[in-house]
Design a protein around this motif. Structure first.
Motif, mmCIF file in Angstrom:
data_model
loop_
_atom_site.group_PDB
_atom_site.id
_atom_site.type_symbol
_atom_site.label_atom_id
_atom_site.label_comp_id
_atom_site.label_asym_id
_atom_site.label_seq_id
_atom_site.Cartn_x
_atom_site.Cartn_y
_atom_site.Cartn_z
ATOM 1 N N ILE A 198 0.855 -1.192 0.000
ATOM 2 C CA ILE A 198 0.000 0.000 0.000
ATOM 3 C C ILE A 198 0.889 1.240 0.000
ATOM 4 C CG2 ILE A 198 -1.433 1.409 1.531
ATOM 5 C CD1 ILE A 198 -3.144 -0.928 2.087
ATOM 6 N N MET A 239 -5.065 10.734 3.100
ATOM 7 C CA MET A 239 -5.731 10.184 1.913
ATOM 8 C C MET A 239 -5.187 8.830 1.519
ATOM 9 S SD MET A 239 -7.971 12.208 1.138
ATOM 10 C CE MET A 239 -8.345 11.227 -0.298
ATOM 11 N N ASP A 240 -4.368 8.237 2.388
ATOM 12 C CA ASP A 240 -3.849 6.919 2.039
ATOM 13 C C ASP A 240 -4.493 5.905 2.960
ATOM 14 O OD1 ASP A 240 -1.255 5.108 3.340
ATOM 15 O OD2 ASP A 240 -1.998 4.760 1.320
ATOM 16 N N GLY A 241 -4.959 4.812 2.397
ATOM 17 C CA GLY A 241 -5.735 3.848 3.172
ATOM 18 C C GLY A 241 -5.030 3.362 4.416
ATOM 19 N N TRP A 242 -3.728 2.998 4.268
ATOM 20 C CA TRP A 242 -3.059 2.419 5.440
ATOM 21 C C TRP A 242 -2.942 3.467 6.538
ATOM 22 C CZ3 TRP A 242 2.154 2.728 7.494
ATOM 23 C CH2 TRP A 242 2.360 1.774 8.499
ATOM 24 N N MET A 297 -6.550 3.896 8.038
ATOM 25 C CA MET A 297 -7.065 2.837 8.920
ATOM 26 C C MET A 297 -6.238 2.742 10.192
ATOM 27 S SD MET A 297 -6.121 -0.581 6.736
ATOM 28 C CE MET A 297 -6.533 -0.129 5.082
ATOM 29 N N ILE A 309 -11.161 1.491 4.770
ATOM 30 C CA ILE A 309 -11.146 2.929 5.085
ATOM 31 C C ILE A 309 -10.043 3.544 4.233
ATOM 32 C CG2 ILE A 309 -10.575 4.604 6.880
ATOM 33 C CD1 ILE A 309 -11.702 2.644 8.947
ATOM 34 N N ASP A 310 -10.364 4.552 3.421
ATOM 35 C CA ASP A 310 -9.299 5.129 2.584
ATOM 36 C C ASP A 310 -9.103 6.615 2.852
ATOM 37 O OD1 ASP A 310 -11.411 6.418 1.404
ATOM 38 O OD2 ASP A 310 -11.315 5.355 -0.488
ATOM 39 N N ALA A 311 -9.795 7.156 3.891
ATOM 40 C CA ALA A 311 -9.586 8.576 4.220
ATOM 41 C C ALA A 311 -9.916 8.778 5.689
ATOM 42 C CB ALA A 311 -10.499 9.450 3.358
#
Lengths: 109, 91
Positions: A9, A78-81, A84, A94-96
């Motif tokens: 990711i 704005m990055d999923g990792w 979350m 969850i991506d934001a």
């Protein structure tokens, strides 16, 4: 040992230019039927801001990890990792996420 | 995640077996006022949304986590049905 998908990711997000952006909370979303990893999370509607404090584009739905409210200027991950892990729910869709409230911004003149 | 409206469903009998049993919905991304905000896309349905529902959807690798433990190669997934949106006053 970090799960393999975390490094994947991060590589992908660098390539895609995901970053932390400045946004403003314009509202809140209420959803009773939602993925269980979103349960108990406030869903904020956030629009990104340009440097002249103008709202830009369509809003994001971001999980709130800092108790931000409508009207707050916030840091939007704005990055999923990053999103979350900010809410302590890895391996969830969850991506934001709102990860901070902006007090002030000093621009170099 | 982004807001969207379910504008249809899609059936495909010949597909990667990862997508077996996964409902595919046509999603029109929208903004907070309901106006179109991007191209229609296909998203896996993790919630049971129906045509006309206002939903919010997740993009990218994270979308596949919506269907865990099944390993679905989806890059967009509907993760919630919106009951209501409250907006800051116009000010």
């Amino acid at each position: 040992m970090r799960p393999w998908w975390e490094s994947w990711i991060q590589l992908r997000s660098r390539a895609r230019g995901d970053a932390v952006l400045i946004g403003r909370v314009i509202g809140e979303v209420v959803a009773s039927a939602k993925h269980e990893s979103h349960a108990g999370q406030k869903l904020l509607l956030v629009k990104t801001l340009d440097l002249d404090d103008r709202l830009t584009g369509a809003p994001y739905v971001a999980v709130d990890s800092v108790g931000a409210g409508v009207g707050d200027r916030v840091l939007l991950a704005m990055d999923g990792w990053a999103a979350m892990t900010a809410v302590g729910r890895p391996r969830s869709p969850i991506d934001a996420a709102v990860i901070g409230i902006v007090d002030s911004v000093d621009l170099a003149d | 995640m982004r807001l969207g409206r379910v504008v249809g469903s899609l059936w495909s009998s010949v597909k990667t077996e990862q997508l077996e049993g996964v409902r595919l919905l046509l999603i029109q991304p929208i903004d907070e006022a309901g106006a179109n905000a991007g191209r229609t896309l296909i998203a896996a349905d993790a919630i049971g949304a129906g045509a006309g529902d206002t939903i919010y959807w997740c993009r990218g690798k994270e979308a596949s986590f919506a269907m865990l433990p099944a390993a679905v190669g989806a890059d967009a997934a509907v993760v919630g049905i919106v009951d209501s949106i409250t907006l800051a006053s116009a000010g």
